[in-house]
Structure formats: structure tokens, C-alpha cells
Write a protein that holds these residues in place. Structure first.
Motif, short mmCIF file in Angstrom:
data_model
loop_
_atom_site.label_atom_id
_atom_site.label_comp_id
_atom_site.label_asym_id
_atom_site.label_seq_id
_atom_site.Cartn_x
_atom_site.Cartn_y
_atom_site.Cartn_z
N ASN A 76 53.74 23.15 83.66
CA ASN A 76 53.20 23.14 82.21
C ASN A 76 52.74 24.47 81.73
O ASN A 76 51.75 24.85 82.23
CB ASN A 76 52.09 21.99 82.11
CG ASN A 76 51.89 21.78 80.69
OD1 ASN A 76 52.24 22.52 79.74
ND2 ASN A 76 51.16 20.56 80.37
N ARG B 84 57.62 21.73 80.85
CA ARG B 84 56.86 20.69 81.27
C ARG B 84 57.79 19.82 82.21
O ARG B 84 58.75 19.16 81.94
CB ARG B 84 56.66 19.97 80.12
CG ARG B 84 55.44 18.76 80.22
CD ARG B 84 54.04 19.27 80.42
NE ARG B 84 53.04 18.15 80.59
CZ ARG B 84 52.92 17.42 81.51
NH1 ARG B 84 53.27 17.92 82.84
NH2 ARG B 84 52.04 16.66 81.74
N GLU C 32 51.00 24.89 79.39
CA GLU C 32 49.71 24.84 78.72
C GLU C 32 48.60 25.13 79.81
O GLU C 32 47.42 25.26 79.58
CB GLU C 32 49.51 23.41 77.97
CG GLU C 32 50.31 23.16 76.92
CD GLU C 32 49.91 24.07 75.78
OE1 GLU C 32 48.68 24.04 75.51
OE2 GLU C 32 50.74 24.49 75.18
N LYS D 77 45.86 28.22 79.45
CA LYS D 77 44.79 27.80 78.70
C LYS D 77 43.72 27.18 79.29
O LYS D 77 42.47 27.37 78.97
CB LYS D 77 45.15 26.84 77.56
CG LYS D 77 46.16 27.24 76.25
CD LYS D 77 46.42 26.20 75.42
CE LYS D 77 47.62 26.89 74.43
NZ LYS D 77 47.65 25.91 73.38
N ARG E 205 50.94 28.55 85.49
CA ARG E 205 51.88 27.58 84.80
C ARG E 205 52.38 26.68 85.81
O ARG E 205 52.59 25.24 85.28
CB ARG E 205 53.25 28.68 84.21
CG ARG E 205 54.28 27.80 83.53
CD ARG E 205 55.63 28.53 83.62
NE ARG E 205 56.29 28.38 84.70
CZ ARG E 205 57.30 29.42 84.88
NH1 ARG E 205 57.83 30.27 84.06
NH2 ARG E 205 57.79 29.55 86.19
#
Length: 371
Positions: A96, A72, A98, A101, A106
Motif C-alpha cells: 500500500n 494496494r 499509503e 505516510k 510500501r
């Protein structure tokens, strides 16, 4: 005076040749030659900073401020590159884990190329493919100058995006283009990777079931795996004369670094990383922190490995006597990524876009309101 610049989205970058690995390897070769001649600048007081990193705190300080997470961060990577390029530029990105998802990469990257005299923007471009290609091209350049004379077998560890570009580049420079062995923790990823890369490289690209099989007997081993756990390579697996090219997290023994030749993409940049690790101990041992040379740097700071025994690739190209002395020498090639690489490949793609009339012209102003 009016100022216009070119905007290149990802489809325009593809049309302008961002995926042309042969040209990208040639561009990166020039980058390292310019590094050897010291015709470049990067950020920071020592002119060799990887970039300026923004890390989020572990605990929320204000309502809207993000907190730390896996990979991050935000980062700016400014650079000047001389020679025929003679431009400044910067890659900028946020990262990140996340994002996956949400169906996003990334990291999401852009790059800007600027006139070195006026500072005016020349091009703003999508940079995910640009960054992936230049990252993979560097091991190709490393293989060109470090491989043993009869090199023919490549071991690929990690069947992701960066390994694709690494193998494409190595296929351009390996002395005898024959075989590539691919290992990934997910066998289905290896299968898909091999099917694609066999067609793109013309090599016998096939999956193997263990990490050892992807290392033992190979002349070039490329590590571009990502994850919380580092790839661990046993020194007993290494063939005499092998080149281990490290683009991702890898665990090599201290003994391996002490006994074998070590080449960096940019030695001064890695030394600056050591200062960061000392200043921020929480980064030590963190594969996502971007310090692939941590083990080697600690050996240097402890005076167990001589600084003079480590050479930058640009210096080796400029002084060939610093290169391979025989086919049994084992080389470890550590790469960390540099803004000069983004500037070089971004500039070349921009030039091709101009030649082909690709991209969208945007106006900064017709006349500056305050001059």
C-alpha cells in the motif's frame, strides 16, 4: 512428533548474510540453471504463475472492506525449487503506497520455507531485504550472460532501494568494473545514492542531469524506477551491444522490441500475465500492476514478434548457442520476479543462520492434538 522451526527477524537475517550480494548472485545463477533444466514448480495450472494476487474493488462492498488504491494488494508466491535446495516455500506480502505516510515500507513481506516431504515449516523470516536482494541479483545474472565483451559503463535509472541492489549485483558480474551513471527525478536522491554506492562497489558512481545521459554510451542500462509515469527511453540513445535490464516500469518503442533480442526471466510466466491482462483490461497500461512485458506480449499476440525469437534466461544458460552472437546485438532483459528466487535465497540464508546458531526456535507443537 514435535515440530520446531526457526524464526528470523530482520536483524537476524542481516547477521545470517541476507545482504551478501556475491552469494545472492551465485544463488540466483543456480535458480536460472534449474529453470533451464525444468527442476522447479510455481503455482497455477501451467506451473509458472508469478503468484496469486488479491486486488481490492474500486467501490466499497461492505463497511470494513478496503477499496482499490495505488499499489494496494496482497500476494502469495508459492514455489518448489529442486537441485541442492529441494524445498518448497512462499513469499507473502501486503502492499500500500499509503504506508509511507506511516513510516512503513510500501510492501511488508515475510517468507516461509517448508520441508518438501512432510510440509513442516523449516523457517519463517522477515523478507523485505531478502526480496530486495534477490530482485537486484537477477539483473546481475542477466548481465553475466548477456553483456558485450568489453562492457564497463552502467546506467542506473531510479535511485531507490532496488537500484541499489541492482548496481551491487551488476558490479559483481560486469566484465570491466568502471563507471555507473545515475539518474533520478530527485537530484538529492541521486547524490545520496552515488555517495553510498561508490563506496560499496568501488566504481566511479556519479549523478547525471538527464535520462539521456544515463542511457547514451552505456553498456548496461538498469531501469528500476517506480511511479505513475513510465520511464521513456528513445531508441536513438542506445549504444550497439547495450543490455537494457527492466525491473521497473519503462516505455520502449514497439520498434525497439521488434528489432532487438528479447530475453525473459521466465517466458511462460510472462505468457500467463498476458492472459491476466486480457481477463482484466483495467490492468493494461498500469505500471503498478506488475506487467513489465506488456508491450512485448501484445506484439507476440498480434503475430508481429515471433514467440520463438524470445528466450528465457534459464534456457539460454542451458543452451549457450541461444546467447549473444556479436558485440553489436542489443538485448532487452525483462524481469518480473519469481517465487523460486525467494525460496532459493531464503533457504541459503536459513542454512547460514543454522550454521551460526542465529534466530529464535519456535514450536508448532510437541504432539499434534489431532493426527
Amino acid at each position: 512428533m514435535s515440530i520446531e522451526f526457526l524464526y528470523l527477524d530482520e536483524p537476524s537475517m542481516i547477521k545470517a548474510g541476507v545482504l551478501d550480494m556475491k552469494k545472492c548472485v551465485a544463488s540466483m545463477d543456480e535458480v536460472f540453471r534449474l529453470l533451464g533444466k525444468k527442476d522447479y514448480l510455481m503455482g497455477g495450472p501451467n506451473e509458472n504463475s508469478h503468484g496469486l494476487m488479491l486486488w481490492f474493488p474500486k467501490e466499497k462492498r461492505t463497511e470494513g472492506m478496503p477499496v482499490a488504491g495505488p499499489d494496494r494488494r496482497f500476494m502469495a508466491m508459492p514455489a518448489y525449487l529442486g537441485g541442492r535446495f529441494n524445498v518448497c516455500g512462499q513469499k507473502w506480502y501486503g502492499s500500500n503506497v499509503e504506508n509511507k505516510k506511516k513510516g512503513l515500507p510500501r510492501s511488508i513481506l515475510t517468507a516461509m520455507i517448508n520441508d518438501v516431504d512432510t510440509g513442516a515449516p523449516l523457517a519463517l523470516m522477515s523478507a523485505n531485504l531478502l526480496s530486495s536482494m534477490r530482485t537486484g541479483a537477477v539483473p546481475g545474472v542477466g548481465a553475466k550472460y548477456l553483456q558485450r565483451s568489453d562492457a564497463s559503463v552502467v546506467g542506473i535509472i531510479g535511485a531507490g532501494v532496488i537500484s541499489r541492489s541492482c548496481l551491487l549485483a551488476i558490479a559483481e558480474t560486469i566484465n570491466n568494473k568502471k563507471e555507473a551513471r545515475v539518474y533520478d527525478l530527485l537530484p538529492e536522491k541521486s547524490e545520496a545514492f552515488c555517495k553510498e554506492m561508490k563506496e560499496l562497489t568501488g566504481m566511479d558512481v556519479h549523478p547525471v542531469g538527464t535520462l539521456e545521459e544515463a542511457v547514451r554510451g552505456c553498456d548496461i542500462v538498469s531501469v528500476a524506477a517506480s511511479g505513475a509515469k513510465e520511464v521513456s527511453i528513445d531508441s536513438s540513445w542506445l549504444k550497439p551491444g547495450v543490455v537494457i535490464e527492466i525491473t521497473g516500469a519503462v516505455d520502449l518503442s514497439e520498434d525497439c522490441y521488434l528489432k532487438n533480442r528479447v530475453v525473459m526471466d521466465n517466458w511462460k510466466m510472462h505468457e500467463e500475465w498476458l492472459e491476466e491482462i486480457i481477463a482484466m483490461p483495467e490492468l493494461a497500461g498500469n505500471p503498478s500492476a506488475g506487467h513489465p512485458s506488456e508491450t512485448l506480449l501484445n506484439l507476440v499476440i498480434e503475430n508481429r514478434k515471433s514467440r520463438d525469437s524470445v528466450v528465457g534466461l534459464g534456457d539460454l544458460i542451458e543452451h549457450p548457442e541461444k546467447g549473444r552472437a556479436n558485440d553489436d546485438e542489443i538485448f532487452i532483459f525483462l524481469t518480473g520476479g519469481m517465487g523460486v528466487e525467494d525460496v532459493a535465497w531464503g533457504y541459503d540464508v536459513y542454512q547460514e543462520a543454522c550454521r551460526l546458531g542465529i534466530g529464535q526456535k519456535l514450536s508448532l507443537w510437541d504432539k499434534p492434538h489431532w493426527a
